[in-house]
Design a protein around this motif. Structure first.
Motif, PDB file in Angstrom:
ATOM      1  N   LEU A 260      -4.679   0.340   2.940  1.00 51.80           N
ATOM      2  CA  LEU A 260      -5.069   1.724   3.232  1.00 51.80           C
ATOM      3  C   LEU A 260      -4.077   2.396   4.169  1.00 51.80           C
ATOM      4  CD1 LEU A 260      -8.926   1.295   3.703  1.00 51.80           C
ATOM      5  CD2 LEU A 260      -7.790   2.642   1.940  1.00 51.80           C
ATOM      6  N   ALA A 261      -3.626   1.649   5.187  1.00 58.86           N
ATOM      7  CA  ALA A 261      -2.655   2.224   6.130  1.00 58.86           C
ATOM      8  C   ALA A 261      -1.379   2.626   5.408  1.00 58.86           C
ATOM      9  CB  ALA A 261      -2.355   1.225   7.243  1.00 58.86           C
ATOM     10  N   GLY A 262      -0.914   1.785   4.485  1.00 67.12           N
ATOM     11  CA  GLY A 262       0.274   2.134   3.716  1.00 67.12           C
ATOM     12  C   GLY A 262       0.024   3.278   2.763  1.00 67.12           C
TER      13      GLY A 262
ATOM     14  N   PHE B 263       1.355   1.549  13.291  1.00 65.04           N
ATOM     15  CA  PHE B 263       0.740   0.414  12.598  1.00 65.04           C
ATOM     16  C   PHE B 263       1.202  -0.901  13.218  1.00 65.04           C
ATOM     17  CE2 PHE B 263       1.223  -2.961   9.445  1.00 65.04           C
ATOM     18  CZ  PHE B 263      -0.085  -3.084   8.980  1.00 65.04           C
ATOM     19  N   LEU B 264       2.498  -1.022  13.482  1.00 65.52           N
ATOM     20  CA  LEU B 264       3.048  -2.256  14.032  1.00 65.52           C
ATOM     21  C   LEU B 264       2.498  -2.530  15.431  1.00 65.52           C
ATOM     22  CD1 LEU B 264       5.055  -4.446  13.168  1.00 65.52           C
ATOM     23  CD2 LEU B 264       6.826  -3.191  14.403  1.00 65.52           C
ATOM     24  N   LEU B 265       2.346  -1.477  16.232  1.00 64.75           N
ATOM     25  CA  LEU B 265       1.817  -1.646  17.581  1.00 64.75           C
ATOM     26  C   LEU B 265       0.379  -2.158  17.551  1.00 64.75           C
ATOM     27  CD1 LEU B 265       1.962  -1.246  20.662  1.00 64.75           C
ATOM     28  CD2 LEU B 265       1.257   1.121  20.301  1.00 64.75           C
ATOM     29  N   TYR B 266      -0.481  -1.479  16.795  1.00 66.72           N
ATOM     30  CA  TYR B 266      -1.877  -1.915  16.705  1.00 66.72           C
ATOM     31  C   TYR B 266      -1.987  -3.290  16.054  1.00 66.72           C
ATOM     32  CZ  TYR B 266      -3.624   2.726  18.024  1.00 66.72           C
ATOM     33  OH  TYR B 266      -3.924   3.882  18.704  1.00 66.72           O
TER      34      TYR B 266
ATOM     35  N   GLY C 249       0.809  -1.218   0.000  1.00 60.44           N
ATOM     36  CA  GLY C 249       0.000   0.000   0.000  1.00 60.44           C
ATOM     37  C   GLY C 249       0.838   1.262   0.000  1.00 60.44           C
ATOM     38  N   ARG C 250       1.953   1.230   0.694  1.00 62.61           N
ATOM     39  CA  ARG C 250       2.832   2.400   0.734  1.00 62.61           C
ATOM     40  C   ARG C 250       3.479   2.666  -0.626  1.00 62.61           C
ATOM     41  NH1 ARG C 250       4.463   4.839   5.429  1.00 62.61           N
ATOM     42  NH2 ARG C 250       6.264   6.219   5.279  1.00 62.61           N
ATOM     43  N   ARG C 251       3.720   1.610  -1.395  1.00 56.19           N
ATOM     44  CA  ARG C 251       4.384   1.770  -2.688  1.00 56.19           C
ATOM     45  C   ARG C 251       3.391   1.924  -3.838  1.00 56.19           C
ATOM     46  NH1 ARG C 251       6.239   2.994  -6.640  1.00 56.19           N
ATOM     47  NH2 ARG C 251       8.173   2.371  -7.681  1.00 56.19           N
ATOM     48  N   TRP C 252       2.361   1.088  -3.856  1.00 52.97           N
ATOM     49  CA  TRP C 252       1.397   1.107  -4.969  1.00 52.97           C
ATOM     50  C   TRP C 252      -0.034   1.160  -4.444  1.00 52.97           C
ATOM     51  CZ3 TRP C 252       5.017  -3.143  -4.963  1.00 52.97           C
ATOM     52  CH2 TRP C 252       6.131  -2.938  -5.766  1.00 52.97           C
ATOM     53  N   GLY C 253      -0.268   1.879  -3.356  1.00 50.57           N
ATOM     54  CA  GLY C 253      -1.559   1.838  -2.676  1.00 50.57           C
ATOM     55  C   GLY C 253      -2.753   2.175  -3.540  1.00 50.57           C
ATOM     56  N   SER C 254      -2.777   3.360  -4.129  1.00 54.82           N
ATOM     57  CA  SER C 254      -3.940   3.806  -4.890  1.00 54.82           C
ATOM     58  C   SER C 254      -4.172   2.924  -6.111  1.00 54.82           C
ATOM     59  CB  SER C 254      -3.757   5.263  -5.313  1.00 54.82           C
ATOM     60  OG  SER C 254      -2.558   5.419  -6.072  1.00 54.82           O
ATOM     61  N   LYS C 255      -3.088   2.531  -6.797  1.00 56.71           N
ATOM     62  CA  LYS C 255      -3.226   1.682  -7.986  1.00 56.71           C
ATOM     63  C   LYS C 255      -3.763   0.300  -7.608  1.00 56.71           C
ATOM     64  CE  LYS C 255       0.491   3.910 -10.614  1.00 56.71           C
ATOM     65  NZ  LYS C 255       1.805   3.721 -11.279  1.00 56.71           N
TER      66      LYS C 255
END
Length: 233
Positions: A132-134, A143-146, A75-81
């Protein structure tokens, strides 16, 4: 995907931990595998001495967390796509469009708590929530904690239920009584989490209200000299 359940259960019984790790990992990435049913069965196998319950818990948490991290970085790299591609109508749709929409709204409203609850209460939203988070650049340490705390509950609850039910049947006990106890424990856990969330939200609401009052006060103070009549010399 339900047709895979007998195959996965056979693999779990024959090969044990590697099959469990791979199944939970793939499910956490986002593929709709029956992970909860697999964990219930794994807990039952542990009650019969086929596998170790403590080792099962550790394997489940690490596999789920690794899969969630893969989804986060995708998601962080290609999230929207990726989300756009998943939302397109096609013959084989891995994730329904309605699930993507629900996940997006839930994440916007709850943020980190959406990640936490999607690990065990709303597990169908988990894969999309990672993307979504990414995509939203949610802080990774949060994110890692939750994620890890949620996945811990997501592992302990079904494994414990499967273990207790199998042990109860093995000993010839009252299955309905065991189920009632665990249902009560689950209800109390959800109630406790809900109360914690409310207490955590109250300081934020109070802070927001205080900030609004201060802003209004500053606005009134800044307008006061302009509205004050000039004195006659």
């Amino acid at each position: 995907m339900s047709s895979l359940l007998p195959f996965l259960l056979h693999g779990l019984r024959e090969y044990g931990y590697p099959v469990l790790w791979l199944t939970i990992f793939i499910a956490a990435v986002g593929l709709p595998l029956p992970a909860s049913l697999i964990l219930l069965a794994a807990g039952a196998f542990a009650a019969h001495g086929v596998v170790n319950i403590a080792l099962l818990t550790g394997i489940t948490i690490t596999a789920a967390s690794c899969g969630d991290n893969v989804g986060y970085f995708i998601g962080r790299r290609w999230g929207s796509k990726t989300l756009h591609w998943l939302g397109q109508p096609r013959r084989l749709q891995l994730i329904p469009t309605r699930t993507i929409t629900r996940s997006h709204l839930y994440f916007k409203c709850k943020g980190g708590w959406a990640i936490f609850f999607s690990r065990f209460l709303f597990s169908a939203l988990g894969g999309v929530m990672n993307l979504l988070a990414g995509a939203e650049r949610y802080p990774y340490r949060h994110f890692l904690l939750y994620d890890v705390t949620g996945e811990t509950l997501g592992a302990v609850i079904p494994l414990s239920l499967g273990y207790a039910f199998a042990a109860c049947l093995k000993e010839g006990g009252n299955l309905l009584g065991i189920f009632s106890v665990f249902a009560l424990m689950l209800f109390l856990a959800i109630l406790l989490i809900w109360r914690i969330v409310r207490k955590l939200r109250r300081p934020k609401e109070a802070l927001a209200a205080g900030a609004t009052v201060n802003t209004q006060k500053l606005t009134e103070d800044s307008m006061l000299p302009a509205s004050t009549p000039m004195r006659n010399n």
